[in-house]
Design a protein around this motif. Sequence first.
Motif, PDB file in Angstrom:
ATOM      1  N   ILE A 163       0.837  -1.209   0.000  1.00  0.00           N
ATOM      2  CA  ILE A 163       0.000   0.000   0.000  1.00  0.00           C
ATOM      3  C   ILE A 163       0.866   1.251   0.000  1.00  0.00           C
ATOM      4  CG2 ILE A 163      -1.878  -1.167   1.208  1.00  0.00           C
ATOM      5  CD1 ILE A 163      -0.963   0.264   3.777  1.00  0.00           C
ATOM      6  N   TYR A 164       2.186   1.090  -0.073  1.00  0.00           N
ATOM      7  CA  TYR A 164       3.098   2.218   0.085  1.00  0.00           C
ATOM      8  C   TYR A 164       3.509   2.821  -1.246  1.00  0.00           C
ATOM      9  CZ  TYR A 164       3.319   0.145   4.703  1.00  0.00           C
ATOM     10  OH  TYR A 164       2.985  -0.369   5.920  1.00  0.00           O
ATOM     11  N   ARG A 165       3.802   4.107  -1.209  1.00  0.00           N
ATOM     12  CA  ARG A 165       4.182   4.867  -2.389  1.00  0.00           C
ATOM     13  C   ARG A 165       5.338   5.809  -2.062  1.00  0.00           C
ATOM     14  NH1 ARG A 165       0.466   1.687  -3.140  1.00  0.00           N
ATOM     15  NH2 ARG A 165      -1.694   2.225  -3.661  1.00  0.00           N
ATOM     16  N   PHE A 184       6.566   7.467   1.539  1.00  0.00           N
ATOM     17  CA  PHE A 184       7.707   8.386   1.523  1.00  0.00           C
ATOM     18  C   PHE A 184       7.318   9.627   0.730  1.00  0.00           C
ATOM     19  CE2 PHE A 184       9.234   3.989   1.650  1.00  0.00           C
ATOM     20  CZ  PHE A 184       9.782   4.001   2.926  1.00  0.00           C
ATOM     21  N   ARG A 185       7.314  10.750   1.420  1.00  0.00           N
ATOM     22  CA  ARG A 185       6.876  12.004   0.820  1.00  0.00           C
ATOM     23  C   ARG A 185       8.046  12.773   0.223  1.00  0.00           C
ATOM     24  NH1 ARG A 185       2.875  14.792   5.305  1.00  0.00           N
ATOM     25  NH2 ARG A 185       1.530  12.993   5.690  1.00  0.00           N
ATOM     26  N   MET A 186       7.772  13.464  -0.871  1.00  0.00           N
ATOM     27  CA  MET A 186       8.752  14.346  -1.484  1.00  0.00           C
ATOM     28  C   MET A 186       8.039  15.639  -1.889  1.00  0.00           C
ATOM     29  SD  MET A 186      10.653  11.583  -4.012  1.00  0.00           S
ATOM     30  CE  MET A 186      12.027  12.677  -4.409  1.00  0.00           C
ATOM     31  N   TRP A 187       8.808  16.721  -2.000  1.00  0.00           N
ATOM     32  CA  TRP A 187       8.217  17.925  -2.562  1.00  0.00           C
ATOM     33  C   TRP A 187       7.765  17.624  -3.982  1.00  0.00           C
ATOM     34  CZ3 TRP A 187      13.137  19.716  -0.124  1.00  0.00           C
ATOM     35  CH2 TRP A 187      12.897  20.261   1.136  1.00  0.00           C
ATOM     36  N   ASN A 188       6.713  18.289  -4.423  1.00  0.00           N
ATOM     37  CA  ASN A 188       6.173  18.013  -5.745  1.00  0.00           C
ATOM     38  C   ASN A 188       7.212  18.195  -6.850  1.00  0.00           C
ATOM     39  OD1 ASN A 188       3.557  17.159  -5.098  1.00  0.00           O
ATOM     40  ND2 ASN A 188       2.797  19.259  -4.975  1.00  0.00           N
ATOM     41  N   ASP A 189       8.028  19.254  -6.775  1.00  0.00           N
ATOM     42  CA  ASP A 189       9.028  19.440  -7.823  1.00  0.00           C
ATOM     43  C   ASP A 189      10.084  18.340  -7.783  1.00  0.00           C
ATOM     44  OD1 ASP A 189       9.581  20.730  -5.348  1.00  0.00           O
ATOM     45  OD2 ASP A 189      11.190  21.891  -6.247  1.00  0.00           O
ATOM     46  N   ASP A 190      10.394  17.838  -6.594  1.00  0.00           N
ATOM     47  CA  ASP A 190      11.362  16.742  -6.491  1.00  0.00           C
ATOM     48  C   ASP A 190      10.789  15.427  -7.014  1.00  0.00           C
ATOM     49  OD1 ASP A 190      13.393  18.269  -5.516  1.00  0.00           O
ATOM     50  OD2 ASP A 190      13.393  17.432  -3.489  1.00  0.00           O
ATOM     51  N   VAL A 191       9.550  15.130  -6.675  1.00  0.00           N
ATOM     52  CA  VAL A 191       8.983  13.854  -7.126  1.00  0.00           C
ATOM     53  C   VAL A 191       8.753  13.893  -8.636  1.00  0.00           C
ATOM     54  CG1 VAL A 191       6.482  14.290  -6.860  1.00  0.00           C
ATOM     55  CG2 VAL A 191       7.413  12.013  -6.407  1.00  0.00           C
TER      56      VAL A 191
END
Length: 207
Positions: A163-165, A184-191
């Motif tokens: 279920i992870y992203r 695992f979260r990233m800033w939108n520009d980084d992802v």
Amino acid sequence: MRLRLRLPILALCAGLALPPLTPAPALAFADNKFFDPVTQEWVELKVTPEVAGKIARRKFKRKVVDFNGPEAPGTIIVDTEARALYHVLEGGEAMRYGIGVGRDGFTWQGVQKVTRKAEWPGWTPPPEMIARERKKGRKLPAFMPGGPNNPMGARALYLGNTIYRIHGTNEDWSIGQAVSSGCFRMWNDDVEHLYSQVPVGATVIIR
């Protein structure tokens, strides 16, 4: 006097300019605290989510770093403790990104493959999350379509059959923090940058 000490600190964090003030005694810093020489006490520095996001962007700015591990180019390595994601490049280098990770009780380790990629993904909270948040008085939607207000952010890389992203976020302040339910979260520009570099089938190592 104490107000005079705090205003410049917050302004510096926010990148704002202030008119010159009367020189104050030198301040000592540690984590999110500063030592007030007047009261001789450590004082917690209170910041807004906006300011915290700006501080995080300076601390966890995307950059190319040296890499001497055995992993092949194209591999993604998630270093949970360091709050960093490395995309291994050619020539002994890696692109390092800041990330947000799972809070206590929601961290995990393993090896997965990127099985799917999505732009502006929708969000379907798992039943256990809906039940958990309901106990806290928070009602989650059964489904939220993709968009700027969606907590999945601009892009998502799906990890195996879990279920992870690895996904974006609309909460800049959360990068560098342990606040998620295992993703695992990233800033939108980084992802978006990572998304453009990584194919389906790429190996992801979570440590």
